[in-house]
Design a protein around this motif. Structure first.
Motif, mmCIF file in Angstrom:
data_model
loop_
_atom_site.group_PDB
_atom_site.id
_atom_site.type_symbol
_atom_site.label_atom_id
_atom_site.label_comp_id
_atom_site.label_asym_id
_atom_site.label_seq_id
_atom_site.Cartn_x
_atom_site.Cartn_y
_atom_site.Cartn_z
ATOM 1 N N SER A 296 0.827 -1.221 0.000
ATOM 2 C CA SER A 296 0.000 0.000 0.000
ATOM 3 C C SER A 296 0.851 1.257 0.000
ATOM 4 C CB SER A 296 -0.902 0.095 1.235
ATOM 5 O OG SER A 296 -1.850 -0.894 1.222
ATOM 6 N N SER A 298 3.418 3.587 -2.623
ATOM 7 C CA SER A 298 4.172 3.801 -3.861
ATOM 8 C C SER A 298 5.649 3.999 -3.535
ATOM 9 C CB SER A 298 3.689 5.056 -4.587
ATOM 10 O OG SER A 298 2.322 5.021 -4.785
ATOM 11 N N VAL A 376 2.479 6.892 0.762
ATOM 12 C CA VAL A 376 2.554 6.004 1.930
ATOM 13 C C VAL A 376 1.151 5.469 2.219
ATOM 14 C CG1 VAL A 376 4.489 7.258 2.963
ATOM 15 C CG2 VAL A 376 2.169 7.941 3.522
ATOM 16 N N GLY A 378 -2.388 5.095 3.363
ATOM 17 C CA GLY A 378 -3.331 6.086 3.899
ATOM 18 C C GLY A 378 -2.935 7.528 3.623
ATOM 19 N N GLY A 379 -1.977 7.740 2.709
ATOM 20 C CA GLY A 379 -1.489 9.100 2.449
ATOM 21 C C GLY A 379 -2.573 10.054 1.984
ATOM 22 N N ARG A 412 -5.754 0.849 -4.821
ATOM 23 C CA ARG A 412 -5.439 2.103 -5.522
ATOM 24 C C ARG A 412 -3.937 2.302 -5.662
ATOM 25 N NH1 ARG A 412 -7.642 4.294 -0.442
ATOM 26 N NH2 ARG A 412 -5.981 5.317 0.701
ATOM 27 N N ASN A 416 -1.721 3.245 -8.822
ATOM 28 C CA ASN A 416 -0.769 4.361 -8.813
ATOM 29 C C ASN A 416 0.556 3.947 -9.446
ATOM 30 O OD1 ASN A 416 -2.578 5.944 -7.432
ATOM 31 N ND2 ASN A 416 -1.659 5.646 -5.419
HETATM 32 N N1 ASP Z 1 -1.166 4.479 -0.433
HETATM 33 C C1 ASP Z 1 -1.145 5.322 -1.598
HETATM 34 C C2 ASP Z 1 0.217 5.249 -2.234
HETATM 35 O O1 ASP Z 1 1.191 5.061 -1.570
HETATM 36 C C3 ASP Z 1 -1.525 6.729 -1.291
HETATM 37 C C4 ASP Z 1 -2.991 6.791 -0.870
HETATM 38 O O2 ASP Z 1 -3.840 6.839 -1.761
HETATM 39 O O3 ASP Z 1 -3.290 6.775 0.305
HETATM 40 O O4 ASP Z 1 0.353 5.376 -3.425
#
Ligand code: ASP
Length: 436
Positions: A296, A298, A376, A378-379, A412, A416
């Protein structure tokens, strides 16, 4: 996120546990207590449970403006640095905008056609609105006195950015609000890439510090989140009963459908259109996609993305390094799509009628939020909260979604990272072959 030492996986498990516990207790209390005890239950919810549940959210609200300001300034600066790549940089920038716009467009189309937020029976919706106070009512009233499109657009360029920042969550504010703060941040970030580097180093450090501090504070809030989510879950389940689950399931389905459309229709189409084989791409990118799904994050996936880009997708290292590093925080199609669906869904649930112009504003905010979201786990949470507050949808509602966020975050993030690799493949002169 932040300096919280708790592994993110353990933290999201606790939040999920908090939600399940709160919901179960709420269902029991709402369903089993006799009719005569319901007024006491309501009092208890309004005076004790809800305020306790709001503590962690208030801590997040506190840093939404500084976080958005610093994140978008820094994100835009990174994008601006792409100019050093010349034509490749420009193409990366254009593709980033195109893919983000398409993903938010998918979100808008799906929520408007499928209307997941209106699936809830009217009586439950009323109960939800009363649970979360008058904020949404204010915005329903406000929605009826909408401004001309030209004025709305002009307001995005703030005369006084400070006033917009101060009033961005004020329902009476007729200016550009959070959107104006975002536009101001874009300008500052872009100007910093043009100004002489040595003269802006201190300011860059200032924004980096502001961003880090905001993240640390959000880390504090997330430590309280399991308890807060339990309280808010209790309140909503006691008043809504099982209707809540149907609506939540529908919402999850819409997010997943949107992500799948971008992943399996839009990306293959872009690859094919630019002469690359989608099959060969997915075969090469597989390891990075799986890593993104499981972490989860990037940022955490970046080393794997770099390796597959260079070894499997045959992207020149110079391009891979630059495009993927910038993309890890500034190109987040999955996040933008998720933010779009979430904000519009909650607006529907709370009966906040958004005109077409207002929806376009939400879309633009989501695109910019995608640039500012940290890669990160939950970013995107604080940015979703910010967008919700700025259109006066009670941000407390995010607590329910937070409980199932880990799974949606995995999905998601996979998108990404795929998006970053698609861009790197398309812009590099010699990458994977055009036949599978
Ligand atoms: N967790 C996603 C990322 O790291 C960011 C997010 O949508 O919370 O790409």
């Amino acid at each position: 996120m932040g300096q919280d030492a708790t592994p993110t996986h353990a933290r999201s498990t606790r939040i999920l546990f908090g939600l399940v516990f709160g919901l179960a207790l709420g269902l029991i209390a709402g369903g089993l207590l006799p009719e005569s005890s319901q007024p006491q239950l309501s009092w208890w919810i309004d005076q004790v449970v809800q305020p306790a549940g709001r503590v962690f959210l208030r801590i997040i609200f506190m840093v939404v403006v500084p976080l958005i300001l610093s994140a978008i300034v820094l994100g835009t600066m990174e994008m601006g640095d792409l100019r050093t790549l010349g034509r490749v940089g420009t193409r990366t920038l254009l593709l980033t905008l195109l893919l983000s716009t398409l993903s938010v467009g998918i979100a808008l189309a799906l929520v408007n056609t499928l209307s997941p937020g209106t699936a809830m029976p009217e009586s439950s919706r009323k109960a939800l609105i009363s649970t979360y106070g008058g904020a949404s009512r204010t915005s329903i009233e406000r929605g009826t006195r909408s401004q001309p499109v030209a004025t709305t657009l002009l307001n995005f360029i703030p005369e006084n950015p400070l006033a917009e920042a101060v009033n961005s969550f004020n329902p009476e504010n007729t200016g550009g609000g959070l959107m104006a703060v975002m536009v101001f941040s874009l300008f500052v970030g872009f100007a910093m890439t043009v100004a002489p580097r040595e003269k802006t180093l201190v300011l860059r450090g200032f924004f980096e510090g502001m961003f880090e501090i905001s993240m640390v504070i959000i880390g504090f809030a997330l430590r309280l989140a399991p308890y807060g989510v339990a309280c808010l879950g209790f309140a909503v389940a006691a008043r809504l009963g099982f209707d809540l689950f149907r609506t939540l399931g529908f919402y999850t389905g819409v997010v997943l459908l949107g992500l799948a459309l971008q992943q399996f229709v839009v990306y293959p189409a872009v690859l094919r259109f630019t002469g690359h084989s989608p099959m060969a791409f997915f075969r090469g990118a597989k390891e990075a996609i799986v890593t993104a799904f499981s972490t989860s994050s990037s940022n955490a996936t970046l080393p794997v993305s770099l390796r597959v880009a260079e070894q499997d997708l045959k992207i020149p290292p110079r391009i891979a390094r630059f495009v993927l590093t910038v993309g890890a925080s500034a190109n987040q199609n999955g996040t933008a799509l998720y933010e779009g669906v979430t904000v519009l869904f909650l607006a529907q649930v709370f009966g906040v009628e958004l005109s077409l112009t207002q929806q376009v504003v939400v879309a633009l905010m989501c695109i910019m939020a995608g640039i500012g979201t940290a890669g990160v786990p939950g970013g995107s949470l604080p940015l979703v909260v910010g967008v919700l507050l700025s259109i006066n949808v009670p941000a407390e509602a995010i607590a329910i979604i937070l409980g199932i966020d880990r799974f949606l975050d995995m999905c998601r993030t996979a998108l990404n990272v795929t998006g970053d690799l698609v861009i790197a493949t398309v812009v590099s002169p010699e990458s994977l072959p055009s036949k599978a």
